[in-house]
Design an enzyme around this catalytic site. Structure first.
Site, PDB file in Angstrom:
ATOM      1  N   ASP A   1     -24.126  55.627   7.737  1.00 42.16           N
ATOM      2  CA  ASP A   1     -25.046  55.116   7.150  1.00 42.16           C
ATOM      3  C   ASP A   1     -26.791  55.468   7.965  1.00 42.16           C
ATOM      4  O   ASP A   1     -27.668  55.605   7.345  1.00 42.16           O
ATOM      5  CB  ASP A   1     -25.358  53.503   7.010  1.00 42.16           C
ATOM      6  CG  ASP A   1     -25.228  53.004   8.441  1.00 42.16           C
ATOM      7  OD1 ASP A   1     -24.575  53.457   9.267  1.00 42.16           O
ATOM      8  OD2 ASP A   1     -25.556  51.705   8.695  1.00 42.16           O
TER       9      ASP A   1
ATOM     10  N   ASP B   1     -27.481  50.004  16.175  1.00 37.55           N
ATOM     11  CA  ASP B   1     -26.028  49.322  16.326  1.00 37.55           C
ATOM     12  C   ASP B   1     -25.018  49.411  15.076  1.00 37.55           C
ATOM     13  O   ASP B   1     -24.602  48.310  14.762  1.00 37.55           O
ATOM     14  CB  ASP B   1     -26.017  48.135  17.115  1.00 37.55           C
ATOM     15  CG  ASP B   1     -26.946  47.029  16.408  1.00 37.55           C
ATOM     16  OD1 ASP B   1     -27.534  47.616  15.343  1.00 37.55           O
ATOM     17  OD2 ASP B   1     -26.913  45.954  16.932  1.00 37.55           O
ATOM     18  N   GLU B   2     -25.214  50.472  14.084  1.00 34.95           N
ATOM     19  CA  GLU B   2     -24.267  50.535  13.016  1.00 34.95           C
ATOM     20  C   GLU B   2     -23.586  51.656  13.201  1.00 34.95           C
ATOM     21  O   GLU B   2     -22.561  52.062  13.625  1.00 34.95           O
ATOM     22  CB  GLU B   2     -25.058  50.404  11.701  1.00 34.95           C
ATOM     23  CG  GLU B   2     -25.699  48.881  11.832  1.00 34.95           C
ATOM     24  CD  GLU B   2     -25.671  48.463  10.147  1.00 34.95           C
ATOM     25  OE1 GLU B   2     -24.635  48.557   9.587  1.00 34.95           O
ATOM     26  OE2 GLU B   2     -26.614  47.941   9.741  1.00 34.95           O
TER      27      GLU B   2
ATOM     28  N   ASP C   1     -23.375  53.706   0.757  1.00 32.66           N
ATOM     29  CA  ASP C   1     -23.947  54.712   1.037  1.00 32.66           C
ATOM     30  C   ASP C   1     -23.481  56.213   0.723  1.00 32.66           C
ATOM     31  O   ASP C   1     -24.009  57.140   0.000  1.00 32.66           O
ATOM     32  CB  ASP C   1     -24.568  54.835   2.369  1.00 32.66           C
ATOM     33  CG  ASP C   1     -25.108  53.501   2.933  1.00 32.66           C
ATOM     34  OD1 ASP C   1     -24.543  52.454   2.658  1.00 32.66           O
ATOM     35  OD2 ASP C   1     -25.914  53.520   3.671  1.00 32.66           O
TER      36      ASP C   1
ATOM     37  N   TRP D   1     -19.928  49.619  -3.704  1.00 34.56           N
ATOM     38  CA  TRP D   1     -19.578  50.074  -2.218  1.00 34.56           C
ATOM     39  C   TRP D   1     -17.907  50.498  -2.354  1.00 34.56           C
ATOM     40  O   TRP D   1     -17.815  51.642  -2.128  1.00 34.56           O
ATOM     41  CB  TRP D   1     -19.818  49.049  -1.108  1.00 34.56           C
ATOM     42  CG  TRP D   1     -21.046  48.849  -0.542  1.00 34.56           C
ATOM     43  CD1 TRP D   1     -21.557  49.219   0.685  1.00 34.56           C
ATOM     44  CD2 TRP D   1     -22.313  48.854  -1.250  1.00 34.56           C
ATOM     45  NE1 TRP D   1     -22.522  49.516   0.931  1.00 34.56           N
ATOM     46  CE2 TRP D   1     -23.279  49.001  -0.275  1.00 34.56           C
ATOM     47  CE3 TRP D   1     -22.877  48.464  -2.527  1.00 34.56           C
ATOM     48  CZ2 TRP D   1     -24.733  48.827  -0.446  1.00 34.56           C
ATOM     49  CZ3 TRP D   1     -24.172  48.335  -2.716  1.00 34.56           C
ATOM     50  CH2 TRP D   1     -25.172  48.476  -1.759  1.00 34.56           C
TER      51      TRP D   1
ATOM     52  N   GLU E   1     -34.580  54.270   5.161  1.00 36.64           N
ATOM     53  CA  GLU E   1     -33.548  53.109   4.417  1.00 36.64           C
ATOM     54  C   GLU E   1     -34.348  52.449   3.454  1.00 36.64           C
ATOM     55  O   GLU E   1     -33.882  52.066   2.245  1.00 36.64           O
ATOM     56  CB  GLU E   1     -33.029  52.197   5.651  1.00 36.64           C
ATOM     57  CG  GLU E   1     -31.979  51.268   5.147  1.00 36.64           C
ATOM     58  CD  GLU E   1     -31.672  50.312   6.247  1.00 36.64           C
ATOM     59  OE1 GLU E   1     -32.275  50.457   7.332  1.00 36.64           O
ATOM     60  OE2 GLU E   1     -30.565  49.790   6.128  1.00 36.64           O
TER      61      GLU E   1
ATOM     62  N   HIS F   1     -31.592  57.227   6.916  1.00 36.21           N
ATOM     63  CA  HIS F   1     -30.607  56.659   6.096  1.00 36.21           C
ATOM     64  C   HIS F   1     -30.704  57.714   4.671  1.00 36.21           C
ATOM     65  O   HIS F   1     -31.688  57.752   3.973  1.00 36.21           O
ATOM     66  CB  HIS F   1     -30.835  55.437   5.551  1.00 36.21           C
ATOM     67  CG  HIS F   1     -29.993  54.238   6.089  1.00 36.21           C
ATOM     68  ND1 HIS F   1     -30.037  53.939   7.253  1.00 36.21           N
ATOM     69  CD2 HIS F   1     -29.331  53.233   5.242  1.00 36.21           C
ATOM     70  CE1 HIS F   1     -29.170  52.855   7.431  1.00 36.21           C
ATOM     71  NE2 HIS F   1     -28.764  52.477   6.266  1.00 36.21           N
TER      72      HIS F   1
HETATM   73  C1  BGC Z   1     -26.312  49.506   6.147  1.00 37.84           C
HETATM   74  C2  BGC Z   1     -26.481  50.195   4.856  1.00 37.84           C
HETATM   75  C3  BGC Z   1     -25.188  49.323   4.138  1.00 37.84           C
HETATM   76  C4  BGC Z   1     -25.428  48.050   3.920  1.00 37.84           C
HETATM   77  C5  BGC Z   1     -24.816  47.084   3.204  1.00 37.84           C
HETATM   78  C6  BGC Z   1     -26.580  48.019   6.241  1.00 37.84           C
HETATM   79  O1  BGC Z   1     -26.726  47.574   7.333  1.00 37.84           O
HETATM   80  O2  BGC Z   1     -27.122  50.057   6.866  1.00 37.84           O
HETATM   81  O3  BGC Z   1     -26.892  51.151   4.484  1.00 37.84           O
HETATM   82  O4  BGC Z   1     -24.884  49.710   2.871  1.00 37.84           O
HETATM   83  O5  BGC Z   1     -25.735  47.345   5.183  1.00 37.84           O
HETATM   84  O6  BGC Z   1     -25.243  45.897   2.996  1.00 37.84           O
END
Ligand code: BGC
Length: 710
Positions: free
Chosen positions: A331, A336-337, A344, A396, A597, A618
């Site tokens: 993403d 911290d992801e 995405d 998703w 994003e 993003h």
């Molecule tokens: C991510 C996204 C993701 C989303 C889903 C986010 O924190 O960065 O791009 O699809 O959460 O809710």
């Protein structure tokens, strides 16, 4: 694989340290060929006689922990009479901070390596050197390495070797390398060293990148270099990094004496700016150079126009893909992801497959989709799953059907459908099990039209009806199962009937569309029975909003298509070229170098969206490029002859641009389409590698491979 090698670890292993393994051996004769097969739980960086083995950054990549890829490298050129193998090991994705589900699998395991070197001598004999009790290990100069937190390194630290711990972990998880290696790409020099109003020193690279850097410093022993990474400056021009949340994203380096260079090996950052908190001596534009790191996917698609802002958007889309195709589709690369969010990936997949050759890249990730799905019964939000999921979310989980189908359409290889067919069916079947109303995907909870601008205050979800969105994706995924099944010669009657039932039920249940996204879905997915009326409703909504969109993750990828398919191509161009907030070019106007994003990541007053979720890299909204390739320039795949074995080229020019061009290097050769205005007329330059149908002003021309001017 690796039958006689043993898993080995540092006996004092602690999370986030970075042990260094070593083995010395002699070659017993003249070498004809030498190879090494290696992998790890954690990420490794290996050297033979001080020379790096292979180029794979963050090897062995990010897979579900039920399978670990092994890499084989040819090291013939590195072998001497006396040899030393060194392997550095970090937590990587295995047990780094990123692994929120650390306890789910392998909780009791520590990071470890396994390797086998095969020496083939000129006299025809062979010998192997494997990881076993004879290896030794010590703490390396890196005391902390983590994907989120960065690295702490002490150039003066020296530890002593101790014997390794041998572990009897099973080897059934070992599989050959399936994905694309992540490697180093270009080096980016800083454009400026800034003194901010807050008095801080900040290096600006002029471009948001993902990767690491080289550091060159002339220092005294004990001097400190301390760097922190950020994407943007705030409205006062000060360094800002609160949107990295708990990711420390820093680099601390204790120097030795003299001029020294250093390059981190086992972590990466997403950044445009570096705040230099400590640096001995003079900091110059040569002190730190960014090194871009991403999967080694080949660039295949190019877009160009007469509008410089639009060209910057095209560039940002490419940078967004480079920054987020790091072994898996992530993403974002900074906070911290940095996870394989399925939604995405699904949203961006078509554009991604035109920009770069991503067939192998997606094949590997989709294998993990299927493995995760088998384990928990449905498609989780993130692949590999490092974070909990109670039930699948529409748009998703549908990555399981949409991505394989798109990869098939772009590259024409049935294998992806064959490999993923069970996953595709499994996804659709799982919806049937959880829905609260048959023939709909109803009452389950979803991300909705994520980040849609018609969100109620305080919500991330646009106000489009979640049950409607979910049911439309249920129908679409079912249709893709039908299409894939037909390609594979399977009996799909059950899914054909299901598809018909879902569409009928949606039409009966959801009679009115009240948001832009609802209209877009109703049009694009053939739900609306009176398309002209719904298209007009959508156009009116956009006009009433000052020719501006309100769609989020779900509606945006189809928005321009829904308009151009229903007689509103000019309005689609208005949205594409809009530079007032919210729009694609608004971010460009604000200086974006990647895709944001949020439409309102930074508002017109220069304020940021809340720091809890505001990435400036993003790729999702970069999905607009597929409309430029496929509609504005008109390069379209033909479903019956996928992989551009036949092409339909139907450009839709506008007076709002002087020229526009697109090209894609397909499996059959280069296809390109360019149009420009000349003496009050539109000229079209078209090159096709195969028999194609060219559509100009509604007139169809059947052409052979070649270049044409219309
Ligand atoms: C991510 C996204 C993701 C989303 C889903 C986010 O924190 O960065 O791009 O699809 O959460 O809710």
């Amino acid at each position: 694989m690796l039958n006689s090698a043993k898993w080995i670890a540092y006996p004092g292993d602690t999370r986030y340290d970075c042990p260094l393994f070593e083995k010395q051996f002699s070659a017993k004769g003249e070498i004809k060929k030498a190879t090494v097969t290696i992998t790890s739980l954690g990420c490794y960086y290996a050297e033979l006689n001080g020379r790096r083995i292979g180029k794979f950054v963050m090897a062995p990549g990010f897979t579900m922990r039920g399978r670990v890829q092994c890499q084989t490298y040819d090291v013939t050129d590195c072998i001497d009479a006396e040899n030393t193998v060194n392997v550095y090991l970090s937590e990587g994705w295995f047990k780094g901070k990123i692994n929120f589900l650390e306890g789910r699998q392998f909780a009791e395991r520590t990071k470890c390596i396994i390797a086998e070197l095969t020496l083939t001598y000129k006299d025809g004999t062979t010998e192997t050197v494997v990881t076993d009790e004879s290896w030794q290990v010590k703490k390396s100069k890196s005391s902390m390495v983590d994907i989120y937190d960065g690295e702490h390194y002490d150039a003066n630290f020296e530890d002593s070797f101790v014997p390794v711990a041998v572990l009897d972990y099973d080897k059934s998880i070992l599989v050959p390398q399936q994905g694309v290696d992540v490697i180093e790409h270009e080096t980016v020099r800083p454009i400026e060293i800034i003194k901010t109003p807050a008095g801080e020193t900040v290096i600006d690279f002029g471009q948001e990148v993902t990767g690491y850097f080289t550091l060159t410093v002339d220092a005294k022993k004990g001097d400190l270099v301390h760097l922190e990474f950020g994407e943007v400056l705030d409205k006062h021009g000060n360094f800002y990094r609160e949107n990295y949340r708990t990711a420390k994203a820093e680099f601390k380096y204790v120097c030795r004496d003299g001029v020294q260079t250093h390059k981190p090996k086992l972590t990466f950052w997403g950044y445009r700016y570096i705040r230099v908190n400590a640096f001995p001596g003079e900091l110059t534009l040569d002190s730190i150079h960014a090194i871009v790191v991403h999967s080694d996917i080949k660039r295949t698609g190019y877009l160009d126009s007469s509008n410089p802002m639009l060209n910057r958007l095209f560039k940002n889309i490419i940078w967004g893909q480079k920054g987020n195709f790091l072994d898996i589709p992530t993403d974002c690369p900074q906070r911290d992801e940095r996870m394989g969010w399925t939604g995405d990936a699904q949203v961006f997949c078509r554009t991604a497959s035109y920009n770069f050759d991503v067939e192998q890249f997606f094949a590997k990730w989709l294998t993990d989709v299927w493995m995760e799905q088998k384990e928990i019964g449905f498609v989780p939000h993130i692949i590999p799953q490092v974070w909990g999921t109670d039930s699948p979310s529409a748009a998703w989980a549908d990555a399981a059907t949409i991505c394989p189908w798109q990869i098939y359409l772009t590259y024409g290889n049935k294998k992806i459908l064959k490999d993923q067919f069970a996953s595709m069916c499994g996804h659709v079947d799982s919806i049937g099990r959880i829905t609260k109303r048959p023939s709909l995907w109803y009452g389950c909870g979803h991300f909705g039209d994520w980040l849609g601008l018609d969100a109620p205050a305080g919500s991330y979800k646009g106000s489009s009806n979640e049950d409607f969105i979910a049911s439309v994706f249920y129908a679409y995924s079912t249709l893709l199962v039908v299409k894939a099944g037909r390609v594979l010669g399977r009996n799909v009657t059950k899914y054909e009937n299901l598809y018909n039932r879902i569409v009928a039920k949606i039409r009966k249940t959801f009679k009115k569309y009240k948001t832009q996204t609802e209209c877009v879905l109703a049009l694009y997915f053939d739900i609306a029975t009176d398309k002209a009326a719904v298209a007009k409703q959508l156009a009116d909504m956009i006009e009433a909003n000052g020719k501006r969109l309100k769609t989020g993750f779900v509606g945006t990828p189809y928005l321009l298509h829904a308009l151009s398919q229903n007689g509103y191509t000019e309005l689609a161009y208005d949205l594409l070229l809009q530079d007032q907030f919210p729009s694609w070019l608004y971010s460009v106007k604000c200086g974006a170098t990647t895709i944001w994003e949020h439409w309102d990541g930074r508002n017109e007053e220069g304020e940021f969206w809340s720091r809890d979720m505001n990435s400036f890299n993003h790729y999702a909204y970069g999905s607009v490029a597929d409309w430029v390739y496929g509609v504005a320039c008109g390069i379209q795949t033909v479903e019956e002859q996928p992989g551009f074995a036949a092409i339909r080229i139907a450009p839709q020019p506008t007076d709002k641009l002087d020229h526009l061009s697109a090209s894609i290097e397909t499996r059959h050769g280069l296809v390109s389409s360019r149009w420009y205005h000349e003496n009050g007329k539109v000229r079209y330059e078209i090159t096709t590698p195969v028999k194609s149908t060219v559509v100009i002003d509604g007139k169809e021309f059947e052409v052979e491979a070649g270049s044409y001017l219309f």
